[in-house]
Each structure stands twice: as structure tokens, then as C-alpha cells.
Design a protein around this motif. Sequence first.
Motif, short mmCIF file in Angstrom:
data_model
loop_
_atom_site.label_atom_id
_atom_site.label_comp_id
_atom_site.label_asym_id
_atom_site.label_seq_id
_atom_site.Cartn_x
_atom_site.Cartn_y
_atom_site.Cartn_z
N GLU A 32 0.82 -1.21 0.00
CA GLU A 32 0.00 0.00 0.00
C GLU A 32 0.86 1.27 0.00
OE1 GLU A 32 -2.62 -0.20 3.32
OE2 GLU A 32 -3.80 -1.87 2.51
N LYS A 33 2.13 1.11 0.26
CA LYS A 33 3.04 2.25 0.27
C LYS A 33 3.18 2.87 -1.12
CE LYS A 33 5.90 0.44 4.06
NZ LYS A 33 7.26 -0.02 4.45
N TRP A 34 2.93 2.05 -2.16
CA TRP A 34 3.09 2.55 -3.51
C TRP A 34 1.78 3.18 -3.99
CZ3 TRP A 34 7.76 3.09 -5.43
CH2 TRP A 34 8.79 2.30 -4.93
N SER A 35 1.59 4.42 -3.61
CA SER A 35 0.40 5.17 -4.00
C SER A 35 0.50 5.60 -5.47
CB SER A 35 0.25 6.41 -3.12
OG SER A 35 1.33 7.31 -3.36
N PRO A 120 9.11 4.94 -0.61
CA PRO A 120 8.81 4.18 0.60
C PRO A 120 9.55 2.86 0.71
CG PRO A 120 7.05 3.89 -0.99
CD PRO A 120 7.98 4.93 -1.56
N GLU A 121 10.06 2.35 -0.41
CA GLU A 121 10.80 1.09 -0.42
C GLU A 121 11.86 1.14 -1.51
OE1 GLU A 121 8.01 -2.53 0.78
OE2 GLU A 121 7.06 -1.34 -0.80
N MET A 122 12.85 0.28 -1.39
CA MET A 122 13.88 0.21 -2.41
C MET A 122 13.31 -0.43 -3.67
SD MET A 122 16.41 1.65 -0.98
CE MET A 122 17.70 1.35 -2.19
N THR A 210 16.20 6.27 9.13
CA THR A 210 16.90 6.74 10.33
C THR A 210 18.19 5.96 10.50
OG1 THR A 210 16.77 6.96 12.74
CG2 THR A 210 15.60 5.11 11.74
N ASP A 211 19.14 6.57 11.18
CA ASP A 211 20.36 5.85 11.49
C ASP A 211 20.40 5.45 12.96
OD1 ASP A 211 20.71 8.33 12.62
OD2 ASP A 211 22.38 8.92 11.32
N ALA A 212 19.27 5.66 13.65
CA ALA A 212 19.19 5.33 15.08
C ALA A 212 19.21 3.84 15.33
CB ALA A 212 17.92 5.94 15.68
N ASP A 213 18.93 3.04 14.30
CA ASP A 213 18.91 1.58 14.48
C ASP A 213 20.30 0.96 14.38
OD1 ASP A 213 19.41 1.91 11.81
OD2 ASP A 213 17.68 0.78 11.09
N GLU A 244 14.68 -1.76 8.53
CA GLU A 244 13.27 -2.08 8.32
C GLU A 244 12.53 -0.93 7.64
OE1 GLU A 244 11.23 -3.40 11.77
OE2 GLU A 244 12.74 -4.90 12.31
N HIS A 245 12.99 0.29 7.87
CA HIS A 245 12.28 1.46 7.35
C HIS A 245 13.12 2.21 6.33
CE1 HIS A 245 9.31 0.72 10.45
NE2 HIS A 245 10.27 0.74 11.36
N ILE A 246 12.55 2.33 5.13
CA ILE A 246 13.21 3.04 4.02
C ILE A 246 12.44 4.33 3.73
CG2 ILE A 246 13.76 2.92 1.56
CD1 ILE A 246 15.50 1.12 3.26
N GLY A 247 13.15 5.36 3.34
CA GLY A 247 12.48 6.62 2.99
C GLY A 247 12.90 7.77 3.87
N LEU A 248 11.98 8.70 4.08
CA LEU A 248 12.24 9.86 4.91
C LEU A 248 11.45 9.75 6.21
CD1 LEU A 248 11.99 12.67 2.20
CD2 LEU A 248 14.08 11.68 3.16
N GLU A 249 12.11 10.01 7.32
CA GLU A 249 11.45 9.89 8.62
C GLU A 249 10.32 10.91 8.77
OE1 GLU A 249 13.00 8.85 13.08
OE2 GLU A 249 14.07 10.42 12.00
N ASP A 250 10.57 12.13 8.31
CA ASP A 250 9.56 13.19 8.39
C ASP A 250 9.14 13.53 6.97
OD1 ASP A 250 7.90 15.20 9.22
OD2 ASP A 250 9.50 16.68 9.48
N TYR A 251 8.13 12.83 6.47
CA TYR A 251 7.78 12.94 5.05
C TYR A 251 6.32 13.31 4.85
CZ TYR A 251 6.92 11.35 0.21
OH TYR A 251 6.55 11.26 -1.10
#
Length: 276
Positions: A32-35, A120-122, A210-213, A244-251
Motif C-alpha cells: 500500500e506504500k506505492w500510491s 517508501p521502499e527500495m 533513520t540511522d538510530a537503528d 526495516e524502514h526506508i524513505g524519509l522519517e519526516d515525510y
Amino acid sequence: MKFTDSHIYYEILILFAVISIAEAITGLYKSEKWSKNEWYINFAGLFLSSIITRPLSFLLSAYVLNYFFADYYNVFENVPLWAAVLITALLEDFTQYWWHRAAHTYTWLWKGHRVHHSAPEMSVFLTGRNSWVYLLLFPPRIVSTVLIFLGFGQAFLIGYFFKALIGISAHSSVRWDKPLYAIKWLHPLMWVLERTISTPATHHAHHAATDADGIGVINGNYGNMFFIWDMLFGTAKITREFSEHIGLEDYQEEPWYVQLGYPLFKSRDERSELSK
């Protein structure tokens, strides 16, 4: 057999199609990420990159070279092919490393590159997903034109095929390197490989939200073809893991024409950095 421009692009098109089909088979595009907006960005980005900015950049650069430096046309045409391929591949990719790094350093250029990271994804579609500003000013294309003008045309085409092979596979959701890390006798080879060229593991980390992981490295792993630049200039991070998460954190999902056409078009959402 002589490589021609049409031959190389035909091979790259087949490569792109095969990997995108593999992504579809594995269910990537069912998300569903691919709008619709994301798909507009993907296709419009490919069109902008391949049909508009690339020819325009080439023609303008070629005109300048022929007008001011006509005496240097094909001056290096007798360089051995193996050396010419190495020279062109290294120079073109070295330029792209610094341009890519600059896009993560300077705000005005980041806004032109941001759409590449908003996916949202590679996927292989990310390879053509940049704004007109980032693409039109793209220094590697100018370097490519200069190299072709100087007589490295055949070598450039060969090098460009391998660059496309590595770049497309590194952006793809197909993690071809992951099973190879588990094969013990391949450990020395993989150690060298992941420090030489971009792999899914190293480049997916660059696209992490994010690079927090401890896996993502948003401001690093800039290499497109060669990873050696990141190793040499201290921007490398190798974990062999995938965020696990690809893209922009604040998007905020701005319309496709805003993301590709900024600053000609600006976001109406004041939260977006593309609104300014």
C-alpha cells in the motif's frame, strides 16, 4: 564486436526489466506504500532523467567542447581499451560520489535530491528518481561528454553498462548479496566486494529512514558504482544488515510535480521543506 550506444541502452533496458519483474514477483509493488503519486514520481522521473535532461546536458556540453576545444577531439582514441574503461569508470563515478555527497551537505541541492529518498521502499525505479535541478546540473554527465569527446567513447559505453548493472542492483529490493554472506568460503571474496562496489546492504543503509537503528547511514555510503570512495573518504558503514524502514522519517507526500519540479513548483504544506 563493437559496442554501440543503442546496444548498451538495449542491454540496460533488459536488465532493468528483468530486475523489476523479479521485484514484482516477490510482491514488492503490492504494498500500500506505492500510491498513485509514488508511481507518477517513478515514471515521470525516468522520463525526465532519460528523455529530457540527459540529451540536453549532452548536447550543451558537446556544443561547448566542439566550439572551444575542437583541436582535442579524439586525442586519446589510441589509449588501450582496458585502460580507457578503467579511466572513464573511475573519473565518472568519482565525480558522482562528490555530487551525491554535496546533495546531502547543501540544503538547496538536497531539495533537488530529496525525491530520490522519499520512496517508501527500495526499487529499481529509484535509479531515475531525481528532480530536474539535480539532473540538469549533474556533473558526471558533463564528465561523460568530455570523455567521449576526447576519444573514450567505446570505453565509456562498456564502463557505463557495468555502472548501470551495479547501480540498478544496489537500489533493487532483491537482496542478492544477503545469501552470499552466509557462505563461509565466500567470506574473503565478499569482504573485498563490499568494499569495492555498492551492494544492496551498503546502499539500502543509505536510504534508511533513520540511522538510530545502528544500520542506517543517511549521510554516508554515497558510492553509486564504486564503494571505494566511501572507504577512502571516511563515509563508509558496513553492517551487512538491512533497515526495516526506508524513505524519509519526516515525510509529507507532496505531489509528484512538486518533488520533481521544485523550485518551479512548491508544496502547499507548510510542514514540508519544499514549501520554502
